[in-house]
Design a protein around this motif. Structure first.
Motif, PDB file in Angstrom:
ATOM      1  N   THR A  30      46.089  62.640  36.047  1.00 14.92           N
ATOM      2  CA  THR A  30      45.660  61.724  37.108  1.00 14.92           C
ATOM      3  C   THR A  30      46.672  60.589  37.291  1.00 14.92           C
ATOM      4  OG1 THR A  30      44.288  60.522  35.498  1.00 14.92           O
ATOM      5  CG2 THR A  30      43.216  62.238  36.796  1.00 14.92           C
ATOM      6  N   GLU A  31      47.253  60.106  36.195  1.00 14.14           N
ATOM      7  CA  GLU A  31      48.262  59.046  36.289  1.00 14.14           C
ATOM      8  C   GLU A  31      49.544  59.569  36.931  1.00 14.14           C
ATOM      9  OE1 GLU A  31      45.206  57.814  33.560  1.00 14.14           O
ATOM     10  OE2 GLU A  31      46.451  59.618  33.558  1.00 14.14           O
ATOM     11  N   ILE A  32      49.903  60.819  36.642  1.00  9.20           N
ATOM     12  CA  ILE A  32      51.083  61.410  37.259  1.00  9.20           C
ATOM     13  C   ILE A  32      50.856  61.608  38.754  1.00  9.20           C
ATOM     14  CG2 ILE A  32      52.462  63.533  37.375  1.00  9.20           C
ATOM     15  CD1 ILE A  32      52.202  63.705  34.312  1.00  9.20           C
ATOM     16  N   GLN A  33      49.676  62.105  39.130  1.00  6.61           N
ATOM     17  CA  GLN A  33      49.371  62.287  40.554  1.00  6.61           C
ATOM     18  C   GLN A  33      49.403  60.969  41.311  1.00  6.61           C
ATOM     19  OE1 GLN A  33      45.574  64.237  40.480  1.00  6.61           O
ATOM     20  NE2 GLN A  33      46.431  66.251  39.969  1.00  6.61           N
ATOM     21  N   ALA A  34      48.973  59.898  40.654  1.00  7.90           N
ATOM     22  CA  ALA A  34      48.935  58.584  41.299  1.00  7.90           C
ATOM     23  C   ALA A  34      50.266  57.851  41.233  1.00  7.90           C
ATOM     24  CB  ALA A  34      47.842  57.726  40.657  1.00  7.90           C
ATOM     25  N   GLY A  35      51.248  58.418  40.510  1.00 12.09           N
ATOM     26  CA  GLY A  35      52.547  57.784  40.406  1.00 12.09           C
ATOM     27  C   GLY A  35      52.632  56.690  39.370  1.00 12.09           C
TER      28      GLY A  35
END
Length: 301
Positions: free
Chosen positions: A247-252
């Motif tokens: 989720t953190e990767i998807q959100a940048g």
């Protein structure tokens, strides 16, 4: 004399290693377990244990009787469960050991969905990254994320687990982006202390050549959740499973690094002892998890 209860107490002493541990597991007094063992040996006319002041070990007769007892008790349990389960009803307790991060992030909804199908099941959950002793601690099942060595446990693989190196954009702007594995030696690394050889990260490049780098440990912790929060606070580079960071990767908020290297992989397994009767409720839950996590896990899609 209740032969089946005496047999059950005997098996529990063997599996837990002592009368004290068996009494705790069975929630009875030590004297009750000792009395049942004495009744059983008197009835059989044979000693089942060699006893010293420090330990109890099975005699040859005891070892044979133990294996026969396990088989008989399994058949009895299966017979008792068959009536309700023949009508599609599963009931009883499932005591499960779960890895902390995976359990908290992904098992809550899985258990909720399983309970919608089988509402008469009750769960007892232990969230801990330590390697539990399933038999001695009375677990029906454990989920473990690892490359499993040879063991006496039966394992069913549930899902592939990928791990990525990542850091925040702010950290990378300040310290620079590593382009090779060797570059990591110049970075602040947040290390998971339960990982074997955690100070050295090893990857294969696109040509299949293996590279290793000795890391500068800015922080060590036995909690992946803590390390993720430290990385999000711009404290360094972290190496974590994608089920924790997707989720953190998807959100940048986290940036995957060195993606041209072959991702490090583990697997999620359901484990149970070979000597443990795999009840229908355990089998049903393992089958449910295997179906739920089959193929590419949702956190990697």
């Amino acid at each position: 004399m209740n032969r089946f209860e005496n047999m059950e107490h005997f098996v529990k002493v063997v599996e837990t290693g002592s009368i004290t541990a068996a009494a705790e597991r069975l929630e009875v007094a030590k004297s009750a377990v000792s009395r049942r063992l004495k009744e059983l040996e008197t009835h059989l006319g044979a000693e089942l244990f060699h006893r010293t002041t420090r330990r109890m070990t099975l005699t040859d007769t005891g070892r044979t009787f133990y294996h026969q007892s396990v088989h008989i008790l399994e058949q009895l349990l299966e017979a008792e469960q068959s009536t309700t389960q023949a009508h599609g009803i599963l009931e009883g307790r499932l005591k499960i050991a779960l890895p902390s991060s995976f359990g908290l992030l992904h098992m809550g909804t899985a258990i909720d969905d399983f309970l919608k199908l089988h509402p008469q099941i009750t769960f007892e959950l232990d969230f801990n990254d330590r390697e539990v002793n399933l038999v001695h601690e009375g677990f029906d099942l454990a989920l473990r994320i690892a490359n499993l060595p040879d063991s006496s446990l039966i394992a069913r693989r549930l899902a592939n687990i990928k791990l990525h190196i990542c850091a925040t954009p702010t950290y990378l702007k300040k310290r620079g982006t590593p382009h090779t594995l060797a570059d990591l030696a110049q970075h602040q690394c947040l290390l998971y202390s339960l990982m074997r050889d955690g100070d050295v990260w090893q990857f294969d490049d696109q040509e299949g050549n293996t590279e290793r780098v000795k890391l500068n440990a800015a922080m060590r912790a036995n909690s992946g959740d803590f390390l993720k929060e430290a990385a999000l606070a711009d404290r360094g580079v972290v190496f974590l499973p994608t089920f924790m960071t997707y989720t953190e990767i998807q959100a940048g908020r986290l940036v995957p690094l060195l993606t041209h290297y072959k991702p490090f992989r583990l697997s999620a397994y359901a484990l149970y002892p070979q000597t443990h009767h795999l009840s229908k409720r355990v089998r049903a839950f393992v089958d449910f998890l295997a179906k739920r996590f089959a193929g590419i896990p949702y956190w990697d899609q």
